[in-house]
Design a protein around this motif. Sequence first.
Motif, mmCIF file in Angstrom:
data_model
loop_
_atom_site.group_PDB
_atom_site.id
_atom_site.type_symbol
_atom_site.label_atom_id
_atom_site.label_comp_id
_atom_site.label_asym_id
_atom_site.label_seq_id
_atom_site.Cartn_x
_atom_site.Cartn_y
_atom_site.Cartn_z
ATOM 1 N N LEU A 15 0.610 -1.727 0.020
ATOM 2 C CA LEU A 15 0.036 -0.248 -0.093
ATOM 3 C C LEU A 15 0.816 0.969 -0.158
ATOM 4 O O LEU A 15 2.114 1.499 0.646
ATOM 5 C CB LEU A 15 -1.239 -0.098 1.525
ATOM 6 N N GLU A 16 0.488 2.138 -0.693
ATOM 7 C CA GLU A 16 0.289 3.155 -1.047
ATOM 8 C C GLU A 16 0.554 4.335 0.651
ATOM 9 O O GLU A 16 -0.933 3.277 0.967
ATOM 10 C CB GLU A 16 0.186 4.433 -1.894
ATOM 11 N N PRO A 17 1.264 4.677 1.231
ATOM 12 C CA PRO A 17 1.031 5.279 3.052
ATOM 13 C C PRO A 17 -0.120 6.155 3.041
ATOM 14 O O PRO A 17 -1.506 6.128 3.856
ATOM 15 C CB PRO A 17 2.224 6.157 3.366
ATOM 16 N N GLU A 18 -0.210 6.782 1.585
ATOM 17 C CA GLU A 18 -1.604 7.761 1.784
ATOM 18 C C GLU A 18 -3.368 6.707 1.989
ATOM 19 O O GLU A 18 -4.127 7.424 2.093
ATOM 20 C CB GLU A 18 -1.811 9.191 1.237
ATOM 21 N N VAL A 19 -3.243 5.779 1.194
ATOM 22 C CA VAL A 19 -4.587 5.012 1.325
ATOM 23 C C VAL A 19 -5.122 5.052 2.834
ATOM 24 O O VAL A 19 -6.236 5.556 2.656
ATOM 25 C CB VAL A 19 -3.637 3.408 0.859
ATOM 26 N N ILE A 38 3.103 -4.105 3.492
ATOM 27 C CA ILE A 38 4.259 -3.873 2.802
ATOM 28 C C ILE A 38 3.518 -2.062 2.421
ATOM 29 O O ILE A 38 3.452 -2.128 1.696
ATOM 30 C CB ILE A 38 4.334 -4.313 2.173
ATOM 31 N N GLU A 39 4.522 -0.781 2.786
ATOM 32 C CA GLU A 39 4.645 0.599 2.542
ATOM 33 C C GLU A 39 5.336 0.547 1.079
ATOM 34 O O GLU A 39 6.665 0.011 1.176
ATOM 35 C CB GLU A 39 4.775 0.992 3.491
ATOM 36 N N VAL A 40 4.304 0.738 0.284
ATOM 37 C CA VAL A 40 5.357 1.110 -0.956
ATOM 38 C C VAL A 40 5.285 2.799 -1.718
ATOM 39 O O VAL A 40 3.933 3.443 -1.424
ATOM 40 C CB VAL A 40 4.964 0.330 -1.575
ATOM 41 N N ALA A 41 6.575 2.881 -2.074
ATOM 42 C CA ALA A 41 6.798 4.479 -2.891
ATOM 43 C C ALA A 41 5.939 4.679 -4.281
ATOM 44 O O ALA A 41 4.248 5.453 -4.305
ATOM 45 C CB ALA A 41 7.827 4.900 -2.834
ATOM 46 N N ARG A 45 5.244 0.073 -9.538
ATOM 47 C CA ARG A 45 6.751 -0.265 -8.764
ATOM 48 C C ARG A 45 7.398 -0.312 -7.915
ATOM 49 O O ARG A 45 7.314 -0.229 -6.289
ATOM 50 C CB ARG A 45 7.409 1.334 -9.203
ATOM 51 N N ILE A 46 6.402 -1.579 -8.209
ATOM 52 C CA ILE A 46 7.377 -2.582 -6.648
ATOM 53 C C ILE A 46 7.871 -4.257 -7.207
ATOM 54 O O ILE A 46 7.451 -4.483 -7.859
ATOM 55 C CB ILE A 46 5.503 -3.163 -6.150
ATOM 56 N N PRO A 47 9.177 -3.886 -7.492
ATOM 57 C CA PRO A 47 10.161 -5.103 -8.309
ATOM 58 C C PRO A 47 9.683 -6.361 -8.135
ATOM 59 O O PRO A 47 9.686 -7.040 -8.548
ATOM 60 C CB PRO A 47 11.881 -4.012 -7.521
ATOM 61 N N GLU A 48 9.459 -6.754 -6.400
ATOM 62 C CA GLU A 48 9.942 -8.080 -6.296
ATOM 63 C C GLU A 48 8.363 -8.329 -6.909
ATOM 64 O O GLU A 48 7.838 -10.202 -6.596
ATOM 65 C CB GLU A 48 9.805 -7.929 -4.636
#
Length: 355
Positions: A15-19, A38-41, A45-48
């Motif tokens: 999730l993006e933090p602003e969610v 798991i927070e993502v920018a 763009r989640i390479p894994e």
Amino acid sequence: MALPRRLIDPKTIYLEPEVRNFARGREALERFPDARLIEVASHARIPELFADEALAADWLRMKRDVLVLGVKKGLALRPNGRSADFIAPSTSNGCAMACSYCYVPRRKGYANPVTIFVNVEAISAAIARHAAKLGPKPLPNSVDPVDWVYDLGENGDLSADATITGTVRDLVAAFRDIPNAKGSFATKLVNRELLDYDPRGRTRIRFSLMPEGPSKVVDVRTSPIEERIAAINDFVEAGYEVHVNFSPVIVHEGWEPEWRGLFAAIDDTLSDRAKAQLKCEIIMLTHNAGLHEINLAWHPKGEDLLWRPDLQETKISQNGMANLRYRTPWNKTWLERLLRWRSEMIPYCEVRYAF
């Protein structure tokens, strides 16, 4: 609720933090309280997820076990002219179902879990502003004789999204109050919770249909064709406009009796009211070499129907991608046959477009 557990039961939520600032974001997190967060920018763009080639073999597990939540940044609307007049900003990307011909994963990479965009209020407001600027539709067209139609689910399936958050309920409610505008989305899932959304004729659902035989092979994790056809009457009675989407048309040995059987089932099942408003889209199969390679890792049996180099040739699509379509002039000949069978068996089902 039964549907979310059958289609998606995420063990991990990116999730993006602003969610967390949005009601529908908090709702999704509360619905799956045991999921690892798991927070993502950026949701994109989640390479894994998208860059790990090994995940292609885990295609179905990733759809069940992973959810991505984000905030839609771009709210532009694009002209369409086929399924809709305009493509609205999507409230999702990816799908809990796994149709092996789907074009979305051609761009996403080696995993295609659902991404839900939780800022549905901003998306609805963008549509309302766009429709207000257009004003009344000046002339009828093949999309709709009266209203501007906005495709809401270009990159996902809203019937499945509705099992995760209330964004779809919000969209249906929004179109009740947008003058001169109608929402539209295609689906392969019968989610009867949508029957309670009170669309008042302002939302069009397009049930995607193909013969049961091929569907059992390539329509993975979807509602059976018989169930989709049977649901049309109920959705019409609930206030939806209901069309059908014959897509993709997969040509193979013995395809004529299969399609005649499908048309007969439609004619036998639909009520007079459903038949009177029925229209369709027809789209011949498009495939892609990159998707073919991904499919070989998780569902090679489907490629026996989809990957037919003896019948296909490379065509460059409008967006510049090299795709496979049935060879010219065979594609035209087969489409004309299908149109003839339709006119013989379900002549009341007007064709809005076919290619």
